[in-house]
Scaffold this motif. Structure first.
Motif, mmCIF file in Angstrom:
data_model
loop_
_atom_site.group_PDB
_atom_site.id
_atom_site.type_symbol
_atom_site.label_atom_id
_atom_site.label_comp_id
_atom_site.label_asym_id
_atom_site.label_seq_id
_atom_site.Cartn_x
_atom_site.Cartn_y
_atom_site.Cartn_z
ATOM 1 N N LEU A 128 -12.128 5.133 -4.291
ATOM 2 C CA LEU A 128 -11.813 5.920 -5.484
ATOM 3 C C LEU A 128 -10.323 5.826 -5.815
ATOM 4 O O LEU A 128 -9.936 5.686 -6.977
ATOM 5 C CB LEU A 128 -12.205 7.385 -5.269
ATOM 6 C CG LEU A 128 -13.664 7.766 -5.502
ATOM 7 C CD1 LEU A 128 -13.903 9.196 -5.004
ATOM 8 C CD2 LEU A 128 -14.014 7.655 -6.979
ATOM 9 N N PHE A 129 -9.504 5.915 -4.784
ATOM 10 C CA PHE A 129 -8.055 5.805 -4.951
ATOM 11 C C PHE A 129 -7.687 4.459 -5.582
ATOM 12 O O PHE A 129 -6.963 4.383 -6.574
ATOM 13 C CB PHE A 129 -7.382 5.979 -3.589
ATOM 14 C CG PHE A 129 -5.914 5.663 -3.549
ATOM 15 C CD1 PHE A 129 -4.985 6.527 -4.092
ATOM 16 C CD2 PHE A 129 -5.458 4.489 -2.954
ATOM 17 C CE1 PHE A 129 -3.627 6.238 -4.049
ATOM 18 C CE2 PHE A 129 -4.113 4.189 -2.894
ATOM 19 C CZ PHE A 129 -3.190 5.074 -3.445
ATOM 20 N N LEU A 130 -8.214 3.362 -5.027
ATOM 21 C CA LEU A 130 -7.890 2.042 -5.557
ATOM 22 C C LEU A 130 -8.435 1.852 -6.970
ATOM 23 O O LEU A 130 -7.756 1.271 -7.835
ATOM 24 C CB LEU A 130 -8.457 0.958 -4.645
ATOM 25 C CG LEU A 130 -7.777 0.753 -3.294
ATOM 26 C CD1 LEU A 130 -8.382 -0.455 -2.581
ATOM 27 C CD2 LEU A 130 -6.263 0.564 -3.446
ATOM 28 N N ALA A 131 -9.644 2.345 -7.223
ATOM 29 C CA ALA A 131 -10.229 2.208 -8.559
ATOM 30 C C ALA A 131 -9.392 2.950 -9.594
ATOM 31 O O ALA A 131 -9.212 2.478 -10.722
ATOM 32 C CB ALA A 131 -11.671 2.731 -8.556
ATOM 33 N N ARG A 132 -8.882 4.110 -9.191
ATOM 34 C CA ARG A 132 -8.077 4.879 -10.140
ATOM 35 C C ARG A 132 -6.764 4.161 -10.446
ATOM 36 O O ARG A 132 -6.321 4.132 -11.600
ATOM 37 C CB ARG A 132 -7.794 6.263 -9.554
ATOM 38 C CG ARG A 132 -7.322 7.289 -10.570
ATOM 39 C CD ARG A 132 -8.351 7.492 -11.642
ATOM 40 N NE ARG A 132 -7.982 8.558 -12.572
ATOM 41 C CZ ARG A 132 -8.666 8.860 -13.666
ATOM 42 N NH1 ARG A 132 -9.754 8.171 -13.967
ATOM 43 N NH2 ARG A 132 -8.279 9.824 -14.461
ATOM 44 N N ILE A 133 -6.152 3.561 -9.422
ATOM 45 C CA ILE A 133 -4.915 2.821 -9.639
ATOM 46 C C ILE A 133 -5.165 1.637 -10.570
ATOM 47 O O ILE A 133 -4.372 1.349 -11.481
ATOM 48 C CB ILE A 133 -4.335 2.321 -8.299
ATOM 49 C CG1 ILE A 133 -4.017 3.500 -7.371
ATOM 50 C CG2 ILE A 133 -3.086 1.490 -8.539
ATOM 51 C CD1 ILE A 133 -3.049 4.493 -7.925
ATOM 52 N N LYS A 134 -6.284 0.933 -10.355
ATOM 53 C CA LYS A 134 -6.589 -0.217 -11.212
ATOM 54 C C LYS A 134 -6.853 0.219 -12.652
ATOM 55 O O LYS A 134 -6.498 -0.487 -13.598
ATOM 56 C CB LYS A 134 -7.782 -0.977 -10.639
ATOM 57 C CG LYS A 134 -7.443 -1.710 -9.342
ATOM 58 C CD LYS A 134 -8.666 -2.334 -8.691
ATOM 59 C CE LYS A 134 -8.278 -3.012 -7.385
ATOM 60 N NZ LYS A 134 -9.464 -3.549 -6.654
ATOM 61 N N ALA A 135 -7.466 1.394 -12.815
ATOM 62 C CA ALA A 135 -7.662 1.922 -14.163
ATOM 63 C C ALA A 135 -6.321 2.234 -14.817
ATOM 64 O O ALA A 135 -6.127 1.994 -16.016
ATOM 65 C CB ALA A 135 -8.543 3.175 -14.114
ATOM 66 N N TRP A 136 -5.385 2.744 -14.037
ATOM 67 C CA TRP A 136 -4.044 2.999 -14.565
ATOM 68 C C TRP A 136 -3.343 1.693 -14.936
ATOM 69 O O TRP A 136 -2.600 1.636 -15.912
ATOM 70 C CB TRP A 136 -3.217 3.781 -13.541
ATOM 71 C CG TRP A 136 -3.318 5.258 -13.736
ATOM 72 C CD1 TRP A 136 -4.144 6.126 -13.088
ATOM 73 C CD2 TRP A 136 -2.587 6.046 -14.679
ATOM 74 N NE1 TRP A 136 -3.963 7.406 -13.558
ATOM 75 C CE2 TRP A 136 -3.009 7.388 -14.525
ATOM 76 C CE3 TRP A 136 -1.610 5.759 -15.627
ATOM 77 C CZ2 TRP A 136 -2.497 8.424 -15.296
ATOM 78 C CZ3 TRP A 136 -1.094 6.792 -16.394
ATOM 79 C CH2 TRP A 136 -1.536 8.104 -16.233
#
Length: 340
Positions: A128-136
């Motif tokens: 979830l952390f990595l997915a959120r960073i990639k979305a940013w």
């Protein structure tokens, strides 16, 4: 002074950690969200860059070069002193050229996501952390304001209406939100079964103007079947703002952690930021909707019916002038083979 929100806590921590260390290393302060020793505000020296550090008890990390970076920030593994030796620490660190305001907004958002899913297992939380960073990354790449323009606001509201419809007629929330490809620049907004649903929304009081973005978008020789869902919105005091629409969908999925995580990622890809929620003031009521199945008689431009010299096209059709039968979303999902 009592700190009122995560942004103030992060900024206060970074101010307290500022300094001029010459040697390479970290200064950190625990912050209150996400559980004990899970989150740290930090600065990395000698560059003095602000950072958010997330501690995991046991996760499989990809190599540093495969972690997200760019657009003013970098993600990497952080080595702390013996006080943090019991955890694997991942840092989200601002690069010197990155905007502090935007980085703070990003860090605050990541903290909120980790707090929301604090009961998830370590691997899930890490992804979830990595997915959120990639979305940013995607959000920052788009540039511009942190608030959607009027047309994009209407478009997103309409897509969320159809997402709600898809769930209400029986498709599980994780499947429905995973199918929502519009924010990821998919050719159609929802990819379901072997086909797709494209959503067009309007708040126009007259006609139903719908912009088609390419020759492929309504081409059912590439994807079949394709349904076109039109959502008519009216601006009314009794309606919902876009953030309220988002909040109701999150509440609908409150027991579906996987769906919620995907939804939040898609929203950020679409350009919606919770931090800017108060700037959305228009209230929308759903004034009507119609769903068409594309067939040979449907008016559209495709590569097969335009001159070969035309390589790209963007055009507008008026859905109010189309006489094709409204089949409804439930029928569309049955034809797509995703419900019985």
């Amino acid at each position: 002074m009592v700190l009122q929100n995560k942004e103030e806590e992060l900024l206060a921590a970074w101010r307290a950690l500022a300094g001029n260390l010459v040697t390479e290393g970290w200064r950190t302060i625990p912050i209150a969200y996400g559980g004990p020793r899970r989150l740290l505000a930090g600065r990395h020296f000698p560059g003095n860059e602000e950072a958010l550090l997330v501690g995991f008890a046991s996760v499989r990390l990809p190599p540093n070069e495969q972690l997200p970076q760019g657009q003013g920030f970098i993600v990497s593994r952080a080595t702390l002193d013996e006080d943090g030796a019991d955890r694997i620490w991942i840092s989200l660190r601002r690069q010197s050229a990155g905007s502090l305001d935007l980085f703070t907004m990003m860090a605050e958002d990541v903290v909120s996501i980790l707090e929301r899913f604090s009961n998830a297992d370590e691997e899930r939380l890490f992804h979830l952390f990595l997915a959120r960073i990639k979305a940013w990354q995607d959000f920052m790449r788009r540039g511009g304001d942190c608030v959607l323009g009027p047309e994009m606001e209407v478009g997103l509201f309409g897509e969320l209406e159809i997402l709600r419809d898809i769930i209400s007629v029986g498709l599980p929330a994780p499947v429905a939100v995973e199918a929502w490809q519009g924010p990821l620049d998919g050719i159609q907004d929802f990819m379901l079964g072997a086909g797709a649903i494209e959503v067009k929304s309007t708040a126009s009081p007259s006609g139903f103007p719908a912009t088609v973005g390419s020759l492929d978008q309504l081409d059912d020789s590439l994807t079949r079947p394709i349904f076109l869902a039109g959502v008519r919105l009216a601006i009314a005091a009794s309606g919902r703002t876009l953030p309220e629409q988002v909040g109701e969908l999150r509440n609908l999925m409150r027991e579906e952690f996987t769906a919620l995580g995907i939804l939040d990622s898609r929203l950020l890809h679409a350009g919606f930021l919770d931090a800017a929620a108060e700037r959305y003031t228009r209230r929308f009521l759903r004034a009507g909707s119609k769903t068409f199945q594309l067939s040979d008689g449907f008016p559209r431009l495709t590569r097969a019916n335009v001159a070969i010299e035309i390589r790209r096209a963007r055009y507008e059709i008026d859905l109010d002038l189309i006489s094709t039968v409204d089949v409804g979303i439930e029928h569309a999902l049955r034809e797509l083979g995703v419900i019985h």
